[in-house]
Design a protein around this motif. Structure first.
Motif, PDB file in Angstrom:
ATOM      1  N   LYS A 105      35.148  37.166  13.013  1.00  9.55           N
ATOM      2  CA  LYS A 105      33.766  37.154  11.399  1.00  9.55           C
ATOM      3  C   LYS A 105      32.834  37.383  11.354  1.00  9.55           C
ATOM      4  N   THR A 106      32.213  37.676  12.307  1.00  8.72           N
ATOM      5  CA  THR A 106      30.879  38.222  12.547  1.00  8.72           C
ATOM      6  C   THR A 106      30.795  39.695  12.546  1.00  8.72           C
ATOM      7  N   ARG A 107      32.015  40.174  12.677  1.00  8.79           N
ATOM      8  CA  ARG A 107      31.483  41.650  12.902  1.00  8.79           C
ATOM      9  C   ARG A 107      31.651  42.535  12.156  1.00  8.79           C
ATOM     10  N   ARG A 108      30.936  43.427  12.139  1.00  9.62           N
ATOM     11  CA  ARG A 108      31.400  44.372  10.820  1.00  9.62           C
ATOM     12  C   ARG A 108      31.820  45.993  10.491  1.00  9.62           C
ATOM     13  N   LEU A 109      32.352  46.292  10.352  1.00 10.15           N
ATOM     14  CA  LEU A 109      33.463  48.023  10.329  1.00 10.15           C
ATOM     15  C   LEU A 109      32.160  49.109   9.269  1.00 10.15           C
ATOM     16  N   ALA A 110      32.152  50.030   9.360  1.00  9.82           N
ATOM     17  CA  ALA A 110      31.440  51.023   8.179  1.00  9.82           C
ATOM     18  C   ALA A 110      33.145  51.261   8.306  1.00  9.82           C
ATOM     19  N   ILE A 111      33.932  52.527   7.682  1.00 13.79           N
ATOM     20  CA  ILE A 111      35.013  53.347   7.190  1.00 13.79           C
ATOM     21  C   ILE A 111      34.058  54.713   7.090  1.00 13.79           C
ATOM     22  N   GLU A 112      34.488  55.695   7.512  1.00 16.74           N
ATOM     23  CA  GLU A 112      33.473  56.516   6.909  1.00 16.74           C
ATOM     24  C   GLU A 112      34.791  57.827   6.342  1.00 16.74           C
ATOM     25  N   GLY A 113      34.960  57.764   5.206  1.00 19.94           N
ATOM     26  CA  GLY A 113      35.849  59.017   4.531  1.00 19.94           C
ATOM     27  C   GLY A 113      35.533  60.803   5.128  1.00 19.94           C
ATOM     28  N   HIS A 114      35.508  61.487   6.022  1.00 27.43           N
ATOM     29  CA  HIS A 114      35.793  62.505   5.694  1.00 27.43           C
ATOM     30  C   HIS A 114      36.979  63.857   4.736  1.00 27.43           C
ATOM     31  N   THR A 115      36.136  65.099   4.974  1.00 25.09           N
ATOM     32  CA  THR A 115      37.345  66.446   4.020  1.00 25.09           C
ATOM     33  C   THR A 115      37.126  66.840   4.869  1.00 25.09           C
ATOM     34  N   ASP A 116      37.864  68.495   4.822  1.00 32.35           N
ATOM     35  CA  ASP A 116      37.725  69.468   5.230  1.00 32.35           C
ATOM     36  C   ASP A 116      37.040  70.427   4.536  1.00 32.35           C
ATOM     37  N   GLU A 117      36.671  71.556   5.209  1.00 27.58           N
ATOM     38  CA  GLU A 117      35.871  72.717   3.723  1.00 27.58           C
ATOM     39  C   GLU A 117      36.110  73.069   2.276  1.00 27.58           C
ATOM     40  N   ARG A 118      37.863  72.816   2.375  1.00 28.46           N
ATOM     41  CA  ARG A 118      37.954  73.426   1.415  1.00 28.46           C
ATOM     42  C   ARG A 118      37.603  72.537   0.707  1.00 28.46           C
ATOM     43  N   GLY A 119      37.541  73.064  -1.513  1.00 32.28           N
ATOM     44  CA  GLY A 119      37.319  72.147  -2.441  1.00 32.28           C
ATOM     45  C   GLY A 119      36.180  71.785  -2.875  1.00 32.28           C
ATOM     46  N   GLY A 120      35.362  71.706  -3.746  1.00 35.35           N
ATOM     47  CA  GLY A 120      34.187  71.578  -3.935  1.00 35.35           C
ATOM     48  C   GLY A 120      33.176  70.873  -3.371  1.00 35.35           C
ATOM     49  N   ARG A 121      32.121  69.672  -3.382  1.00 31.35           N
ATOM     50  CA  ARG A 121      30.845  69.571  -2.827  1.00 31.35           C
ATOM     51  C   ARG A 121      32.102  67.700  -3.212  1.00 31.35           C
TER      52      ARG A 121
END
Length: 180
Positions: A105-121
């Motif tokens: 229960k004391t552990r923390r998790l960061a989830i980083e979402g990524h995409t490919d280069e297609r599409g606008g910023r």
């Protein structure tokens, strides 16, 4: 008469604006603090040995492999093109991370979402956020508290693979799980 009164009012307003923009702070009189601390590299400190002994070495516990998360479980969840739906083949990894976080229960998790280069910023930042949130919701449904998980998006800013082919695109459409 009206023109003279208008000119006077403009002059007064301009003067008041210029006075309000003025400052009484003299930049030359700013006090400077010496925050360099003890110079460990000096000859005096090297001779005494007292300053160097105050630095404690970092201890890495090799037996605590579980501190970084569940062993042998993938930390990258891949997505289809223009999708934030978790594929069935990654459901086991989500369950293993949820089980680990539920027991720690004391552990923390960061989830980083990524995409490919297609599409606008902006589009890619939103899609990356949806991918990270999908993983966060999946963990939440399995008993992980919201306080343990943070979902962020990097969009197309941090590619895992360089290139403009389908293989590189597939490696970049991901959510990375990183324990803190």
């Amino acid at each position: 008469m009206k023109r003279l009164l208008t000119s006077i009012l403009y002059a007064v307003a301009l003067s008041a604006t210029l006075v309000a923009c003025g400052s009484n702070v003299k930049l030359d009189d700013v006090p400077v603090e010496n925050r360099t601390g003890t110079n460990i590299g000096s000859d005096a400190a090297a001779g005494s040995g007292a300053d160097a002994s105050r630095v404690a070495p970092v201890q890495i516990d090799a037996s605590n492999n579980q501190a970084a998360g569940p062993a042998g479980v993938p930390r990258v969840i891949y997505f289809d093109y223009d999708s934030f739906t978790i594929k069935p083949e990654f459901q086991g990894a989500i369950e293993a991370h949820a089980k680990f976080l539920a027991t720690n229960k004391t552990r923390r998790l960061a989830i980083e979402g990524h995409t490919d280069e297609r599409g606008g910023r902006e589009y890619n930042l939103a899609l990356g956020q949806k991918r990270a949130e999908a993983v966060r919701r999946g963990l939440g449904l399995l008993g992980v508290t919201d306080a343990q998980v943070e979902a962020v998006s990097f969009g197309k800013e941090k590619p895992a693979a360089m290139g403009s082919n389908e293989e590189a695109f597939a490696q970049n459409r991901r959510a990375e799980l990183s324990y803190r």
